[in-house]
Design a protein around this motif. Structure first.
Motif, mmCIF file in Angstrom:
data_model
loop_
_atom_site.group_PDB
_atom_site.id
_atom_site.type_symbol
_atom_site.label_atom_id
_atom_site.label_comp_id
_atom_site.label_asym_id
_atom_site.label_seq_id
_atom_site.Cartn_x
_atom_site.Cartn_y
_atom_site.Cartn_z
ATOM 1 N N GLY A 248 34.919 61.102 53.556
ATOM 2 C CA GLY A 248 34.263 61.644 54.740
ATOM 3 C C GLY A 248 34.648 63.072 55.039
ATOM 4 O O GLY A 248 33.854 63.833 55.590
ATOM 5 N N ARG A 249 35.860 63.474 54.679
ATOM 6 C CA ARG A 249 36.284 64.846 54.913
ATOM 7 C C ARG A 249 35.416 65.827 54.128
ATOM 8 O O ARG A 249 35.104 66.922 54.614
ATOM 9 C CB ARG A 249 37.754 65.016 54.520
ATOM 10 C CG ARG A 249 38.729 64.342 55.480
ATOM 11 C CD ARG A 249 40.160 64.601 55.046
ATOM 12 N NE ARG A 249 41.119 63.995 55.970
ATOM 13 C CZ ARG A 249 42.436 64.074 55.819
ATOM 14 N NH1 ARG A 249 42.934 64.711 54.776
ATOM 15 N NH2 ARG A 249 43.243 63.518 56.704
ATOM 16 N N ASP A 250 35.059 65.450 52.906
ATOM 17 C CA ASP A 250 34.198 66.323 52.099
ATOM 18 C C ASP A 250 32.825 66.471 52.736
ATOM 19 O O ASP A 250 32.238 67.557 52.731
ATOM 20 C CB ASP A 250 34.059 65.764 50.685
ATOM 21 C CG ASP A 250 35.356 65.837 49.904
ATOM 22 O OD1 ASP A 250 36.263 66.578 50.336
ATOM 23 O OD2 ASP A 250 35.474 65.148 48.869
ATOM 24 N N PHE A 251 32.306 65.383 53.299
ATOM 25 C CA PHE A 251 31.003 65.447 53.959
ATOM 26 C C PHE A 251 31.064 66.336 55.193
ATOM 27 O O PHE A 251 30.174 67.165 55.426
ATOM 28 C CB PHE A 251 30.553 64.032 54.341
ATOM 29 C CG PHE A 251 29.295 63.987 55.163
ATOM 30 C CD1 PHE A 251 28.093 64.462 54.649
ATOM 31 C CD2 PHE A 251 29.309 63.489 56.462
ATOM 32 C CE1 PHE A 251 26.929 64.429 55.405
ATOM 33 C CE2 PHE A 251 28.160 63.452 57.220
ATOM 34 C CZ PHE A 251 26.963 63.927 56.685
ATOM 35 N N ALA A 252 32.129 66.203 55.996
ATOM 36 C CA ALA A 252 32.279 67.045 57.185
ATOM 37 C C ALA A 252 32.433 68.511 56.801
ATOM 38 O O ALA A 252 31.914 69.400 57.482
ATOM 39 C CB ALA A 252 33.474 66.574 58.009
ATOM 40 N N GLY A 256 29.917 71.946 57.490
ATOM 41 C CA GLY A 256 30.423 73.131 58.185
ATOM 42 C C GLY A 256 31.129 72.807 59.478
ATOM 43 O O GLY A 256 31.242 73.653 60.362
ATOM 44 N N LEU A 257 31.659 71.578 59.596
ATOM 45 C CA LEU A 257 32.339 71.143 60.812
ATOM 46 C C LEU A 257 33.851 71.228 60.663
ATOM 47 O O LEU A 257 34.586 70.453 61.290
ATOM 48 C CB LEU A 257 31.923 69.709 61.158
ATOM 49 C CG LEU A 257 30.497 69.553 61.679
ATOM 50 C CD1 LEU A 257 30.116 68.079 61.784
ATOM 51 C CD2 LEU A 257 30.346 70.232 63.037
ATOM 52 N N VAL A 258 34.324 72.145 59.832
ATOM 53 C CA VAL A 258 35.757 72.358 59.649
ATOM 54 C C VAL A 258 36.063 73.833 59.881
ATOM 55 O O VAL A 258 35.173 74.681 59.767
ATOM 56 C CB VAL A 258 36.211 71.937 58.231
ATOM 57 C CG1 VAL A 258 36.020 70.452 58.019
ATOM 58 C CG2 VAL A 258 35.438 72.711 57.170
ATOM 59 N N ALA A 325 32.375 65.953 66.742
ATOM 60 C CA ALA A 325 31.288 65.934 65.761
ATOM 61 C C ALA A 325 31.837 65.726 64.355
ATOM 62 O O ALA A 325 31.244 65.006 63.537
ATOM 63 C CB ALA A 325 30.490 67.236 65.843
ATOM 64 N N ASN A 326 32.970 66.356 64.057
ATOM 65 C CA ASN A 326 33.624 66.158 62.759
ATOM 66 C C ASN A 326 34.002 64.696 62.570
ATOM 67 O O ASN A 326 33.757 64.094 61.514
ATOM 68 C CB ASN A 326 34.864 67.051 62.685
ATOM 69 C CG ASN A 326 35.623 66.909 61.379
ATOM 70 O OD1 ASN A 326 36.157 65.854 61.058
ATOM 71 N ND2 ASN A 326 35.683 67.990 60.629
ATOM 72 N N TRP A 333 29.627 58.928 57.400
ATOM 73 C CA TRP A 333 29.678 58.855 55.932
ATOM 74 C C TRP A 333 30.267 57.522 55.480
ATOM 75 O O TRP A 333 29.762 56.912 54.532
ATOM 76 C CB TRP A 333 30.518 60.000 55.371
ATOM 77 C CG TRP A 333 30.647 59.909 53.882
ATOM 78 C CD1 TRP A 333 29.789 60.394 52.938
ATOM 79 C CD2 TRP A 333 31.690 59.220 53.156
ATOM 80 N NE1 TRP A 333 30.225 60.073 51.677
ATOM 81 C CE2 TRP A 333 31.390 59.344 51.782
ATOM 82 C CE3 TRP A 333 32.828 58.524 53.541
ATOM 83 C CZ2 TRP A 333 32.197 58.804 50.794
ATOM 84 C CZ3 TRP A 333 33.633 57.970 52.547
ATOM 85 C CH2 TRP A 333 33.321 58.116 51.193
ATOM 86 N N SER A 334 31.334 57.083 56.143
ATOM 87 C CA SER A 334 31.963 55.819 55.764
ATOM 88 C C SER A 334 30.999 54.649 55.938
ATOM 89 O O SER A 334 30.900 53.776 55.065
ATOM 90 C CB SER A 334 33.229 55.603 56.604
ATOM 91 O OG SER A 334 33.853 54.383 56.276
#
Length: 351
Positions: A248-252, A256-258, A325-326, A333-334
């Motif tokens: 999920g981190r890759d999707f966030a 552009g939510l990082v 949102a992140n 995603w999960s």
């Protein structure tokens, strides 16, 4: 070398897509160019049908998904690459054959992340979203133009489309002292455009809702707080099952939510949001997070409620909306990738 021998040597093909003509560069297992050919759109399938199954690379652009499905049906391994990933492999001045060669070079890199080939149903759903977004933009432009014309005549109207809609009949009927007959007629025409756009947007929204209610993945996503019909269907249209991302981190990060990171010499420098990737989907997740922040009485029903309360005491509201949102994007995603419904009490295992 005969044509048959050349065909057997081809391991990788780079295709530079055009409107009517395609340029092909074929490489063997050692990276030597063994094929250089220009074909029309109608000749592409017949040209590649008799070749042994090989790796085919194309830039992810208009029409690439359709061609990718056609070539995938022939048994080839088709990978679509973002244009910015291909650019570093371009050598010399730009032409179509060099573009195809750069694509063939880039697609062989083991760490290159391709764009998944979208199904026809995904593209249909994506098209509905894009038309709806365009109509919303046009409606906003019409509203702003009406508001601007009224302000030029010395008539300010309170913020928001609802206030303008309610005030227009009274203004057009009673403010003839400052509104000329021509201006009244023009604003009435713009109001008609506004009503027509409202109808078109409502029709598209209903159609998207009908499709989402028939899709199991959309149904699972809609169980997540802050994720409605539009966000769920837009996510399915954009990423399918989410298999392109390992977590999920890759999707966030793709959304552009990082934070933007500019780090060097063991110094970690974090800035604002990177705002990369799918702007439309990122906007929907942020809007869903802002809506969730307006209902604090619902926070306790979710596992992240305690985190939200603690973060709300120390973060600005806009920063909190981006952080939420992140989190929602990672949860989405999960749910999408693991085909499980949303569990508000779920606690992820530490890795």
């Amino acid at each position: 070398m005969s044509h048959q021998t050349t065909a057997e040597c081809i391991a990788t093909i780079g295709i530079d897509l055009g409107k009517t003509t395609f340029h092909l560069i074929g490489m063997d297992a050692r990276g030597r160019i063994v094929l250089r050919r220009k074909v029309s759109r109608g000749q592409l399938q017949s040209c590649l049908a008799n070749l042994p199954a090989c790796l085919i690379g194309m830039e992810a652009c208009a029409g690439a998904h359709h061609v990718g499905r056609q070539l995938g049906a022939l048994g080839h391994d088709v990978r679509l690459l973002p244009a910015q990933y291909v650019k570093p492999f371009l050598k010399g001045h730009k032409n179509d054959y060099r573009d195809a060669e750069a694509i063939a070079e880039a697609v062989q890199r083991p760490t290159m992340r391709p764009v998944p080939v979208k199904a026809a149903e995904q593209l249909d759903l994506q098209a509905l979203h894009r038309v709806r977004r365009r109509l919303i933009g046009q409606r906003t432009a019409v509203i702003n133009q009406i508001r601007g014309f009224l302000l030029e005549c010395g008539i300010p109207v309170r913020q928001g489309p609802t206030g303008l809609r309610e005030a227009l009949p009274t203004l057009l009927a009673q403010r003839t002292d400052v509104l000329s007959a021509r201006m009244i007629h023009l604003i009435e025409d713009l109001t008609g455009d506004w009503r027509w756009l409202d109808g078109r947007i409502e029709t598209l929204t209903r159609e998207i809702g009908d499709l989402a209610r028939q899709d199991a993945a959309c149904q699972r996503l809609m169980g997540i707080p802050g994720v409605g019909v539009i966000t769920a269907s837009a996510m399915v249209a954009a990423v399918g099952t989410g298999a392109a991302f390992s977590k999920g981190r890759d999707f966030a990060a793709w959304l552009g939510l990082v934070p933007k990171q500019i780090s060097t010499g063991d110094r970690t420098i974090l800035g604002g949001l990177s705002k990369r990737g799918n702007r439309y989907l990122r906007t929907l997740f942020v809007s869903g997070a802002q809506a969730l922040l307006q209902r604090p009485h619902c926070w306790a029903g979710h596992k992240f409620g305690q985190w939200l309360q603690a973060a709300g005491a120390r973060l600005h509201r806009n920063v909190l909306a981006a952080a939420l949102a992140n989190k929602l994007a990672r949860i989405a995603w999960s749910v999408l990738n693991h085909t499980n419904g949303y569990d508000p009490e779920f606690t992820p295992h530490a890795v």
